[in-house]
Design a protein around this motif. Sequence first.
Motif, PDB file in Angstrom:
ATOM      1  N   THR A 190     -21.848  15.336 -20.314  1.00 38.58           N
ATOM      2  CA  THR A 190     -21.152  14.954 -21.545  1.00 38.58           C
ATOM      3  C   THR A 190     -19.907  14.132 -21.233  1.00 38.58           C
ATOM      4  O   THR A 190     -19.634  13.118 -21.892  1.00 38.58           O
ATOM      5  CB  THR A 190     -20.745  16.211 -22.347  1.00 38.58           C
ATOM      6  N   ALA A 191     -19.149  14.565 -20.226  1.00 39.87           N
ATOM      7  CA  ALA A 191     -17.918  13.856 -19.861  1.00 39.87           C
ATOM      8  C   ALA A 191     -18.211  12.437 -19.382  1.00 39.87           C
ATOM      9  O   ALA A 191     -17.550  11.477 -19.797  1.00 39.87           O
ATOM     10  CB  ALA A 191     -17.167  14.634 -18.778  1.00 39.87           C
ATOM     11  N   VAL A 192     -19.209  12.295 -18.509  1.00 38.98           N
ATOM     12  CA  VAL A 192     -19.556  10.972 -17.990  1.00 38.98           C
ATOM     13  C   VAL A 192     -20.073  10.071 -19.114  1.00 38.98           C
ATOM     14  O   VAL A 192     -19.701   8.887 -19.198  1.00 38.98           O
ATOM     15  CB  VAL A 192     -20.608  11.097 -16.867  1.00 38.98           C
ATOM     16  N   ALA A 193     -20.905  10.636 -19.982  1.00 41.14           N
ATOM     17  CA  ALA A 193     -21.454   9.841 -21.088  1.00 41.14           C
ATOM     18  C   ALA A 193     -20.349   9.383 -22.042  1.00 41.14           C
ATOM     19  O   ALA A 193     -20.267   8.199 -22.387  1.00 41.14           O
ATOM     20  CB  ALA A 193     -22.496  10.655 -21.846  1.00 41.14           C
ATOM     21  N   MET A 194     -19.485  10.325 -22.454  1.00 39.53           N
ATOM     22  CA  MET A 194     -18.409   9.971 -23.391  1.00 39.53           C
ATOM     23  C   MET A 194     -17.367   9.075 -22.741  1.00 39.53           C
ATOM     24  O   MET A 194     -16.897   8.107 -23.349  1.00 39.53           O
ATOM     25  CB  MET A 194     -17.743  11.244 -23.915  1.00 39.53           C
ATOM     26  N   GLY A 195     -16.996   9.407 -21.497  1.00 38.08           N
ATOM     27  CA  GLY A 195     -16.006   8.592 -20.799  1.00 38.08           C
ATOM     28  C   GLY A 195     -16.488   7.167 -20.603  1.00 38.08           C
ATOM     29  O   GLY A 195     -15.743   6.209 -20.832  1.00 38.08           O
ATOM     30  N   GLY A 196     -17.745   7.022 -20.188  1.00 40.51           N
ATOM     31  CA  GLY A 196     -18.304   5.689 -19.988  1.00 40.51           C
ATOM     32  C   GLY A 196     -18.451   4.917 -21.285  1.00 40.51           C
ATOM     33  O   GLY A 196     -18.102   3.740 -21.372  1.00 40.51           O
ATOM     34  N   LEU A 197     -18.935   5.594 -22.332  1.00 39.99           N
ATOM     35  CA  LEU A 197     -19.152   4.936 -23.623  1.00 39.99           C
ATOM     36  C   LEU A 197     -17.842   4.461 -24.232  1.00 39.99           C
ATOM     37  O   LEU A 197     -17.713   3.298 -24.631  1.00 39.99           O
ATOM     38  CB  LEU A 197     -19.861   5.899 -24.572  1.00 39.99           C
ATOM     39  N   THR A 214     -12.777  13.878 -18.997  1.00 40.49           N
ATOM     40  CA  THR A 214     -13.324  15.035 -18.289  1.00 40.49           C
ATOM     41  C   THR A 214     -12.385  16.234 -18.381  1.00 40.49           C
ATOM     42  O   THR A 214     -12.799  17.342 -18.736  1.00 40.49           O
ATOM     43  CB  THR A 214     -13.573  14.692 -16.811  1.00 40.49           C
ATOM     44  N   LEU A 215     -11.117  16.027 -18.068  1.00 40.96           N
ATOM     45  CA  LEU A 215     -10.155  17.119 -18.151  1.00 40.96           C
ATOM     46  C   LEU A 215      -9.989  17.609 -19.590  1.00 40.96           C
ATOM     47  O   LEU A 215      -9.838  18.800 -19.839  1.00 40.96           O
ATOM     48  CB  LEU A 215      -8.801  16.678 -17.595  1.00 40.96           C
ATOM     49  N   THR A 261     -21.773  23.585 -15.863  1.00 43.20           N
ATOM     50  CA  THR A 261     -21.085  22.504 -15.158  1.00 43.20           C
ATOM     51  C   THR A 261     -21.835  21.196 -15.322  1.00 43.20           C
ATOM     52  O   THR A 261     -21.244  20.143 -15.587  1.00 43.20           O
ATOM     53  CB  THR A 261     -20.952  22.850 -13.656  1.00 43.20           C
ATOM     54  N   ILE A 262     -23.148  21.258 -15.174  1.00 44.71           N
ATOM     55  CA  ILE A 262     -23.972  20.050 -15.315  1.00 44.71           C
ATOM     56  C   ILE A 262     -23.880  19.502 -16.730  1.00 44.71           C
ATOM     57  O   ILE A 262     -23.731  18.292 -16.939  1.00 44.71           O
ATOM     58  CB  ILE A 262     -25.436  20.360 -14.944  1.00 44.71           C
ATOM     59  N   ALA A 263     -23.955  20.406 -17.730  1.00 47.01           N
ATOM     60  CA  ALA A 263     -23.894  19.974 -19.129  1.00 47.01           C
ATOM     61  C   ALA A 263     -22.538  19.346 -19.444  1.00 47.01           C
ATOM     62  O   ALA A 263     -22.463  18.280 -20.081  1.00 47.01           O
ATOM     63  CB  ALA A 263     -24.155  21.163 -20.054  1.00 47.01           C
ATOM     64  N   THR A 264     -21.464  19.999 -18.998  1.00 47.98           N
ATOM     65  CA  THR A 264     -20.119  19.460 -19.245  1.00 47.98           C
ATOM     66  C   THR A 264     -19.930  18.137 -18.522  1.00 47.98           C
ATOM     67  O   THR A 264     -19.366  17.185 -19.078  1.00 47.98           O
ATOM     68  CB  THR A 264     -19.050  20.466 -18.785  1.00 47.98           C
ATOM     69  N   HIS A 310      -9.967   6.392 -17.786  1.00 49.67           N
ATOM     70  CA  HIS A 310     -10.444   7.099 -18.981  1.00 49.67           C
ATOM     71  C   HIS A 310     -11.425   8.219 -18.642  1.00 49.67           C
ATOM     72  O   HIS A 310     -11.431   9.255 -19.319  1.00 49.67           O
ATOM     73  CB  HIS A 310     -11.113   6.112 -19.943  1.00 49.67           C
ATOM     74  N   LEU A 311     -12.236   8.054 -17.625  1.00 52.77           N
ATOM     75  CA  LEU A 311     -13.207   9.089 -17.275  1.00 52.77           C
ATOM     76  C   LEU A 311     -12.524  10.392 -16.839  1.00 52.77           C
ATOM     77  O   LEU A 311     -12.889  11.470 -17.344  1.00 52.77           O
ATOM     78  CB  LEU A 311     -14.159   8.587 -16.188  1.00 52.77           C
TER      79      LEU A 311
END
Length: 276
Positions: free
Chosen positions: A59-66, A83-84, A53-56, A78-79
């Motif tokens: 990754t979601a926060v990093a990619m969504g934010g970037l 994530t979904l 959960t932490i890893a996903t 977009h976040l």
Amino acid sequence: MTFTDAAAQSKTFYRARRDLVDGFNRRELWLHLGWQDIKQRYRRSVLGPFWITIATGTTAVAMGGLYSKLFHLELSEHLPYVTLGLIVWTLINASILEGADVFVANEGLIKQLPTPLSVHVYRLVWRQMILFAHNIVIYVVIAIIFPKHWSWADLSFIPALFLIMLNCVWVSLCFGILSTRYRDISPLLFSLVQLLFFMTPIIWNDATLEAQGAGRWRTIVELNPLLHYLDIVRAPLLGAPQELHHWVVVIVLTVVGWIVAALALRQYRARVPYWV
């Protein structure tokens, strides 16, 4: 009874159906084994499966934010989208890649424990649903931070998730049998799934295509079947409008997939213990 007669009797749809039904009826076995898989993987770990959960989530926060910054998209929209996308993709990805190795990984049980082959597939799908339940917590947190307007129609994600589970079963059966016979299939699928990740709208969307002047590629993107699986789960959870053609494509693929799985199970079920 001759060997030829025995082989002929093993190749019947009745035997294939009975394998699926008997395997499902032994749910106490595969529910226990699937849960034990999770416990075994994270034995002596403080956070256990929540590491996934932490890893996903990271990754979601990093990619969504970037990508929201790169393509000037609203983070609040977009976040949750990214994530979904990652959570559903993780479920689909595992059913393909782990499904390809489902019988090889259970070689010992297949040779020593007389159980239906479908038990191992149900065990795999159950294990992935447990991990999905852990990962969906990420979206719940994000939905609290960025609240959406909900309607009763958004509950359609429940039958959508059920459809994905049905597809996970037939995908694991087909690729499991195929890669048990031909061991090159597993690494080939790994490369193919990596390519499909970038071709599937997970970290990008229609607005991204339009911004890059690639809107004309939308028709080609629609040919990717994974897009439809993602959308039937993601759209209702985002409170977005749902498109009927995504459901039609998924239902058609589900029916076709199960026909292929039934044929594969009918023809090769008895050979799997020898191939592993």
